[in-house]
Design an enzyme around this catalytic site. Sequence first.
Site, PDB file in Angstrom:
ATOM      1  N   GLY A  12       0.822  -1.223   0.000  1.00  0.00           N
ATOM      2  CA  GLY A  12       0.000   0.000   0.000  1.00  0.00           C
ATOM      3  C   GLY A  12       0.845   1.256   0.000  1.00  0.00           C
ATOM      4  N   ARG A  15       0.809   5.756  -1.942  1.00  0.00           N
ATOM      5  CA  ARG A  15       0.564   7.085  -1.347  1.00  0.00           C
ATOM      6  C   ARG A  15       0.593   6.966   0.188  1.00  0.00           C
ATOM      7  NH1 ARG A  15      -6.027   7.674  -2.282  1.00  0.00           N
ATOM      8  NH2 ARG A  15      -6.590   6.440  -0.450  1.00  0.00           N
ATOM      9  N   ASP A  63      -2.934  -6.980  -4.792  1.00  0.00           N
ATOM     10  CA  ASP A  63      -4.108  -6.858  -3.920  1.00  0.00           C
ATOM     11  C   ASP A  63      -3.834  -7.784  -2.739  1.00  0.00           C
ATOM     12  OD1 ASP A  63      -6.479  -7.041  -2.581  1.00  0.00           O
ATOM     13  OD2 ASP A  63      -7.725  -7.319  -4.353  1.00  0.00           O
ATOM     14  N   VAL A  64      -3.599  -7.216  -1.558  1.00  0.00           N
ATOM     15  CA  VAL A  64      -3.201  -8.047  -0.410  1.00  0.00           C
ATOM     16  C   VAL A  64      -4.325  -8.970   0.083  1.00  0.00           C
ATOM     17  CG1 VAL A  64      -1.366  -6.453   0.343  1.00  0.00           C
ATOM     18  CG2 VAL A  64      -3.657  -6.275   1.363  1.00  0.00           C
ATOM     19  N   ASN A  90       1.530  -2.337   5.437  1.00  0.00           N
ATOM     20  CA  ASN A  90       0.910  -1.022   5.621  1.00  0.00           C
ATOM     21  C   ASN A  90      -0.453  -0.898   4.942  1.00  0.00           C
ATOM     22  OD1 ASN A  90       1.041   2.144   5.792  1.00  0.00           O
ATOM     23  ND2 ASN A  90       0.836   1.688   3.608  1.00  0.00           N
ATOM     24  N   TYR A 156     -13.031  -2.054  11.090  1.00  0.00           N
ATOM     25  CA  TYR A 156     -11.666  -1.513  11.064  1.00  0.00           C
ATOM     26  C   TYR A 156     -10.989  -1.731  12.419  1.00  0.00           C
ATOM     27  CZ  TYR A 156      -7.853   1.894  10.528  1.00  0.00           C
ATOM     28  OH  TYR A 156      -6.619   2.500  10.454  1.00  0.00           O
ATOM     29  N   LYS A 160      -7.661  -4.088  13.343  1.00  0.00           N
ATOM     30  CA  LYS A 160      -6.409  -3.576  13.888  1.00  0.00           C
ATOM     31  C   LYS A 160      -6.068  -4.240  15.229  1.00  0.00           C
ATOM     32  CE  LYS A 160      -5.448  -0.790  10.470  1.00  0.00           C
ATOM     33  NZ  LYS A 160      -4.290  -1.043   9.585  1.00  0.00           N
TER      34      LYS A 160
HETATM   35  N1  LIG Z   1      -4.593   7.822   8.240  1.00  0.00           N
HETATM   36  C1  LIG Z   1      -4.888   7.484   9.483  1.00  0.00           C
HETATM   37  O1  LIG Z   1      -5.520   8.264  10.233  1.00  0.00           O
HETATM   38  C2  LIG Z   1      -4.426   6.161  10.056  1.00  0.00           C
HETATM   39  C3  LIG Z   1      -4.468   5.979  11.444  1.00  0.00           C
HETATM   40  C4  LIG Z   1      -4.070   4.764  11.976  1.00  0.00           C
HETATM   41  C5  LIG Z   1      -3.627   3.761  11.134  1.00  0.00           C
HETATM   42  N2  LIG Z   1      -3.590   3.973   9.777  1.00  0.00           N
HETATM   43  C6  LIG Z   1      -3.153   2.844   8.948  1.00  0.00           C
HETATM   44  O2  LIG Z   1      -2.035   3.227   8.171  1.00  0.00           O
HETATM   45  C7  LIG Z   1      -2.012   2.481   6.957  1.00  0.00           C
HETATM   46  C8  LIG Z   1      -1.821   3.417   5.783  1.00  0.00           C
HETATM   47  O3  LIG Z   1      -2.924   4.313   5.758  1.00  0.00           O
HETATM   48  P1  LIG Z   1      -2.902   5.742   5.018  1.00  0.00           P
HETATM   49  O4  LIG Z   1      -3.490   6.704   5.973  1.00  0.00           O
HETATM   50  O5  LIG Z   1      -1.590   5.999   4.414  1.00  0.00           O
HETATM   51  O6  LIG Z   1      -4.023   5.457   3.909  1.00  0.00           O
HETATM   52  P2  LIG Z   1      -4.119   5.763   2.357  1.00  0.00           P
HETATM   53  O7  LIG Z   1      -5.521   5.475   2.002  1.00  0.00           O
HETATM   54  O8  LIG Z   1      -3.531   7.096   2.027  1.00  0.00           O
HETATM   55  O9  LIG Z   1      -3.145   4.665   1.702  1.00  0.00           O
HETATM   56  C9  LIG Z   1      -3.467   3.302   1.700  1.00  0.00           C
HETATM   57  C10 LIG Z   1      -2.845   2.658   0.481  1.00  0.00           C
HETATM   58  O10 LIG Z   1      -3.192   1.260   0.504  1.00  0.00           O
HETATM   59  C11 LIG Z   1      -3.578   0.870  -0.810  1.00  0.00           C
HETATM   60  N3  LIG Z   1      -4.482  -0.288  -0.729  1.00  0.00           N
HETATM   61  C12 LIG Z   1      -5.792  -0.303  -0.371  1.00  0.00           C
HETATM   62  N4  LIG Z   1      -6.285  -1.555  -0.477  1.00  0.00           N
HETATM   63  C13 LIG Z   1      -5.257  -2.339  -0.891  1.00  0.00           C
HETATM   64  C14 LIG Z   1      -5.143  -3.715  -1.188  1.00  0.00           C
HETATM   65  N5  LIG Z   1      -6.202  -4.546  -1.108  1.00  0.00           N
HETATM   66  N6  LIG Z   1      -3.945  -4.198  -1.586  1.00  0.00           N
HETATM   67  C15 LIG Z   1      -2.878  -3.366  -1.714  1.00  0.00           C
HETATM   68  N7  LIG Z   1      -2.931  -2.041  -1.476  1.00  0.00           N
HETATM   69  C16 LIG Z   1      -4.111  -1.538  -1.065  1.00  0.00           C
HETATM   70  C17 LIG Z   1      -4.271   2.107  -1.381  1.00  0.00           C
HETATM   71  O11 LIG Z   1      -4.351   2.067  -2.803  1.00  0.00           O
HETATM   72  C18 LIG Z   1      -3.374   3.228  -0.846  1.00  0.00           C
HETATM   73  O12 LIG Z   1      -2.309   3.505  -1.721  1.00  0.00           O
HETATM   74  C19 LIG Z   1      -3.311   1.687   6.921  1.00  0.00           C
HETATM   75  O13 LIG Z   1      -3.082   0.358   7.363  1.00  0.00           O
HETATM   76  C20 LIG Z   1      -4.174   2.429   7.918  1.00  0.00           C
HETATM   77  O14 LIG Z   1      -5.180   1.610   8.476  1.00  0.00           O
HETATM   78  C21 LIG Z   1      -3.956   5.145   9.227  1.00  0.00           C
END
Ligand SMILES: NC(=O)c1ccc[n+]([C@@H]2O[C@H](COP(=O)([O-])OP(=O)(O)OC[C@H]3O[C@@H](n4cnc5c(N)ncnc54)[C@H](O)[C@@H]3O)[C@@H](O)[C@H]2O)c1
Length: 249
Positions: A12, A15, A63-64, A90, A156, A160
């Site tokens: 992932g 971005r 696609d994970v 991630n 979600y 986690k």
């Molecule tokens: N942003 C937040 O507030 C936050 C808080 C806590 C944890 N997180 C965790 O951090 C991680 C990254 O989140 P982010 O904020 O950068 O989100 P984001 O949406 O900006 O990036 C997520 C990326 O994962 C990719 N993705 C989605 N489904 C996928 C799949 N099936 N296979 C492969 N890639 C896939 C998307 O295309 C995207 O590029 C996630 O696990 C999220 O749960 C985020």
Amino acid sequence: MRFKDKVAIITGSARGIGKETARRLAAEGASVVICDINFDMARETAKEIESSFKTKVSSVQTDVKKTGDIHELMESTMRDFGHIDILVNNAGIMYPTKIEDVSEEEWNEVLGVNLGGVFFCSQAVSPFMKERRQGKIINIASVAGKIGGVAAGAHYSVSKAGVICLTKMFAKVLAPFCITVNAIAPGPVDTAMAQLFSPQQREDLIKMCPLGRLADTGDIAEAALFLLSDAAKHITGEILDVNGGMFMD
Ligand SMILES: NC(=O)c1ccc[n+]([C@@H]2O[C@H](COP(=O)([O-])OP(=O)(O)OC[C@H]3O[C@@H](n4cnc5c(N)ncnc54)[C@H](O)[C@@H]3O)[C@@H](O)[C@H]2O)c1
């Protein structure tokens, strides 16, 4: 150059947090694999990182949720780079859906990506790391998995919490092979994912943070680089909070 000659897969990473982690690993000498379900964006990110740093970067559509894609990811990384030192689990999705509105399809999708993805990527990378008796795995969990979530949705938050459990389990079974497994539990981070919250929800989340702001992607990436570095070589099974003080345990 803490990561010279290291090969890192970041799921992932087209971005958000994944991209920033990949960028910082590349800046410190690692070869990185940008894998994402969105291949066009992954390719662009790979080009951007490769042109900024003198390191090898590849992009793979993964696609994970699909074990076939995961195995292809590991095989293509081995073909391109010859070994795998680092896996950052991630990739994640979030729907801020109320409990009464969560459908079976949405439940399965969130659990499949956030929890199944972490499990099957860790399972698939393990033999390559075990063979060399070295490796580091980081899972991106969430404060929602510790506190039971509020805005982020039951599916979600459960996914986690499961990631936190998997981190401890993999840490125990992989320790005899000198492989460490840790997690980061971010609070809200200013990425596209956090844009899914309403302005009011974002304001409420900021109020819940004693440090008074959302994290930026660099806050999480720096914690990941620490856990992946030699400075953390005796740390395993740790769930590192990066949440501005939102939850302290
Ligand atoms: N942003 C937040 O507030 C936050 C808080 C806590 C944890 N997180 C965790 O951090 C991680 C990254 O989140 P982010 O904020 O950068 O989100 P984001 O949406 O900006 O990036 C997520 C990326 O994962 C990719 N993705 C989605 N489904 C996928 C799949 N099936 N296979 C492969 N890639 C896939 C998307 O295309 C995207 O590029 C996630 O696990 C999220 O749960 C985020």
